[in-house]
Design a protein around this motif. Structure first.
Motif, mmCIF file in Angstrom:
data_model
loop_
_atom_site.group_PDB
_atom_site.id
_atom_site.type_symbol
_atom_site.label_atom_id
_atom_site.label_comp_id
_atom_site.label_asym_id
_atom_site.label_seq_id
_atom_site.Cartn_x
_atom_site.Cartn_y
_atom_site.Cartn_z
ATOM 1 N N ARG A 1 1.003 -1.233 0.214
ATOM 2 C CA ARG A 1 0.236 -0.266 0.287
ATOM 3 C C ARG A 1 0.744 1.054 -0.156
ATOM 4 N NH1 ARG A 1 -3.825 -0.255 5.752
ATOM 5 N NH2 ARG A 1 -1.428 -0.331 6.259
ATOM 6 N N VAL A 2 0.316 2.715 -0.737
ATOM 7 C CA VAL A 2 0.973 3.281 -0.331
ATOM 8 C C VAL A 2 0.195 4.333 0.532
ATOM 9 C CG1 VAL A 2 1.040 6.357 -1.396
ATOM 10 C CG2 VAL A 2 2.240 3.627 -3.220
ATOM 11 N N ILE A 3 0.976 4.841 1.731
ATOM 12 C CA ILE A 3 0.274 5.434 3.651
ATOM 13 C C ILE A 3 0.356 6.868 3.113
ATOM 14 C CG2 ILE A 3 -0.256 5.945 5.253
ATOM 15 C CD1 ILE A 3 0.158 2.494 5.628
ATOM 16 N N MET A 4 -0.587 7.873 2.430
ATOM 17 C CA MET A 4 -0.050 9.181 2.496
ATOM 18 C C MET A 4 -0.238 9.855 3.429
ATOM 19 S SD MET A 4 0.821 11.259 -0.392
ATOM 20 C CE MET A 4 0.914 10.548 -1.476
ATOM 21 N N ILE A 5 0.482 10.367 4.791
ATOM 22 C CA ILE A 5 -0.420 11.585 5.598
ATOM 23 C C ILE A 5 0.185 12.827 5.681
ATOM 24 C CG2 ILE A 5 1.104 11.565 8.041
ATOM 25 C CD1 ILE A 5 2.205 8.890 8.289
ATOM 26 N N VAL A 6 -0.957 13.619 4.961
ATOM 27 C CA VAL A 6 -1.019 14.555 4.920
ATOM 28 C C VAL A 6 -1.046 16.389 6.043
ATOM 29 C CG1 VAL A 6 -2.119 16.244 2.688
ATOM 30 C CG2 VAL A 6 -1.526 14.534 2.634
ATOM 31 N N GLY A 7 -0.058 16.079 6.106
ATOM 32 C CA GLY A 7 -0.068 17.332 7.565
ATOM 33 C C GLY A 7 -0.805 18.630 6.686
ATOM 34 N N ASN A 8 -0.853 19.753 7.730
ATOM 35 C CA ASN A 8 -1.609 21.194 6.985
ATOM 36 C C ASN A 8 -0.581 22.230 6.538
ATOM 37 O OD1 ASN A 8 -4.495 20.735 7.403
ATOM 38 N ND2 ASN A 8 -4.360 20.943 9.582
ATOM 39 N N GLY A 9 0.647 21.446 6.268
ATOM 40 C CA GLY A 9 1.447 22.887 5.554
ATOM 41 C C GLY A 9 1.257 22.740 4.512
ATOM 42 N N GLU A 10 2.042 23.527 3.659
ATOM 43 C CA GLU A 10 1.849 23.375 2.472
ATOM 44 C C GLU A 10 2.609 22.148 1.456
ATOM 45 O OE1 GLU A 10 2.240 26.321 -1.171
ATOM 46 O OE2 GLU A 10 2.096 26.619 0.843
ATOM 47 N N VAL A 11 1.509 22.063 0.428
ATOM 48 C CA VAL A 11 1.804 21.179 -0.410
ATOM 49 C C VAL A 11 1.829 21.301 -1.709
ATOM 50 C CG1 VAL A 11 0.704 18.957 -1.306
ATOM 51 C CG2 VAL A 11 0.027 20.065 0.657
ATOM 52 N N GLU B 1 2.770 22.017 -5.502
ATOM 53 C CA GLU B 1 1.545 22.102 -6.374
ATOM 54 C C GLU B 1 2.163 20.493 -7.644
ATOM 55 O OE1 GLU B 1 1.384 25.289 -10.198
ATOM 56 O OE2 GLU B 1 2.518 25.589 -9.009
ATOM 57 N N GLY B 2 0.697 20.206 -7.482
ATOM 58 C CA GLY B 2 0.599 19.048 -8.709
ATOM 59 C C GLY B 2 0.368 17.882 -7.589
ATOM 60 N N ALA B 3 0.599 17.956 -6.565
ATOM 61 C CA ALA B 3 0.659 16.755 -6.115
ATOM 62 C C ALA B 3 -1.153 16.213 -5.469
ATOM 63 C CB ALA B 3 1.273 16.752 -4.620
ATOM 64 N N ALA B 4 -1.707 16.991 -6.061
ATOM 65 C CA ALA B 4 -3.664 16.357 -5.524
ATOM 66 C C ALA B 4 -3.651 14.805 -6.474
ATOM 67 C CB ALA B 4 -4.677 17.744 -6.029
ATOM 68 N N ALA B 5 -2.719 14.666 -7.579
ATOM 69 C CA ALA B 5 -3.671 13.347 -8.022
ATOM 70 C C ALA B 5 -2.663 12.496 -7.646
ATOM 71 C CB ALA B 5 -2.980 13.709 -9.691
ATOM 72 N N THR B 6 -1.523 12.355 -7.077
ATOM 73 C CA THR B 6 -0.670 11.919 -6.179
ATOM 74 C C THR B 6 -1.229 11.197 -4.855
ATOM 75 O OG1 THR B 6 1.679 12.251 -7.358
ATOM 76 C CG2 THR B 6 1.625 11.180 -5.773
ATOM 77 N N ILE B 7 -2.022 12.543 -4.260
ATOM 78 C CA ILE B 7 -1.784 12.063 -3.028
ATOM 79 C C ILE B 7 -3.373 11.301 -3.146
ATOM 80 C CG2 ILE B 7 -2.906 13.335 -0.967
ATOM 81 C CD1 ILE B 7 -1.241 15.725 -1.812
ATOM 82 N N ASP B 8 -4.325 11.779 -3.764
ATOM 83 C CA ASP B 8 -5.296 11.476 -3.983
ATOM 84 C C ASP B 8 -5.736 9.349 -4.736
ATOM 85 O OD1 ASP B 8 -7.001 12.846 -3.124
ATOM 86 O OD2 ASP B 8 -8.182 14.147 -4.871
ATOM 87 N N ALA B 9 -4.576 9.023 -5.620
ATOM 88 C CA ALA B 9 -4.099 8.131 -5.740
ATOM 89 C C ALA B 9 -3.473 7.179 -4.872
ATOM 90 C CB ALA B 9 -3.202 8.234 -7.028
ATOM 91 N N ARG C 1 -5.317 22.357 -3.053
ATOM 92 C CA ARG C 1 -4.615 21.598 -3.828
ATOM 93 C C ARG C 1 -4.132 19.809 -3.351
ATOM 94 N NH1 ARG C 1 0.655 26.179 -4.052
ATOM 95 N NH2 ARG C 1 2.542 25.076 -4.518
ATOM 96 N N GLY C 2 -4.075 19.498 -1.754
ATOM 97 C CA GLY C 2 -3.446 18.379 -2.103
ATOM 98 C C GLY C 2 -4.560 17.382 -1.696
ATOM 99 N N GLY C 3 -5.217 17.238 -3.059
ATOM 100 C CA GLY C 3 -6.328 16.490 -2.895
ATOM 101 C C GLY C 3 -7.386 17.427 -2.529
#
Length: 216
Positions: free
Chosen positions: A5-15, A17-25, A40-42
């Motif tokens: 699995r890919v486990i994405m931990i997304v904090g509330n700082g700057e994400v 640009e262009g990372a939304a699709a990777t995060i959502d996948a 911006r973070g998906g």
């Protein structure tokens, strides 16, 4: 055998640009509190990890805005990051060292438990043992005096301590290691950098198009 699995931990700082699709996948996306990373973070949100003590908890539970927000409604699980017993034990010392934090240890775990139950979702509390091991590990990086590690770092330690398998890939986004003055952010950055150097996780940096298209 469970697939990687890919486990994405997304904090509330700057994400990046262009990372939304990777995060959502990713296979599992964890966000924090009011999920300011959404946009911006998906948008995908599987787990919302909440600071369940003090003013942030009171704010989230005190009105309907957090409960009805899109990422909270979408989440499959709610996690309370702080151990009530550990933070209750901190109260007496903080009364002497940080009297302005008189409500820092006020526990609202039952409020999040009730909310999760009412909406048909699991509620999980990060074990006190995770906090203890994290603080032992942080000590190696010479933190300045602090009150508590950030919720983001606690969740990273929690994922590494048993939620992720050896084959899973742990990816961080939105971690700027800055904010509230009583989190040990400089040491937290060194701690995460050491984990990255050891290959236990990686940061989601601005990626070339080919990497962005890989998803999970």
């Amino acid at each position: 055998m469970r697939s990687r699995r890919v486990i994405m931990i997304v904090g509330n700082g700057e994400v990046p640009e262009g990372a939304a699709a990777t995060i959502d996948a990713a296979d599992l996306v964890i966000r924090f509190n009011d999920c300011r990373s959404v946009g911006r973070g998906g948008t995908r949100t599987d787990v919302v990890a909440v600071c369940n003590t003090g003013r942030p908890a009171l704010s989230m539970l005190g009105g309907g805005r957090w409960k009805t927000s899109a990422p909270v409604r979408q989440a499959r699980e709610i996690w309370s990051v702080r151990s009530a017993a550990k933070f209750a034990a901190m109260r007496a010392a903080l009364a002497n060292t940080h009297p302005d934090l008189d409500d820092f240890c006020d526990d609202y775990t039952t409020g999040f438990e009730s909310f999760a139950r009412a909406t048909g979702r699991p509620h999980r509390i990060v074990p006190a043992a995770t906090h203890e091991r994290l603080e032992q590990d942080l000590a190696r990086f010479g933190p300045a005096p602090y009150v508590a590690p950030s919720s983001g770092l606690v969740v990273i330690a929690d994922i590494l301590s048993g939620i992720a398998s050896a084959d899973d890939e742990i990816v961080l986004a939105g971690f700027g290691h800055s904010g509230w003055e009583w989190h040990p952010f400089a040491a937290e950055r060194r701690y995460v950098d050491a984990l990255a150097a050891a290959g236990r996780l990686r940061r989601l940096n601005p990626l070339p198009t080919s990497d962005l298209s890989q998803g999970a």
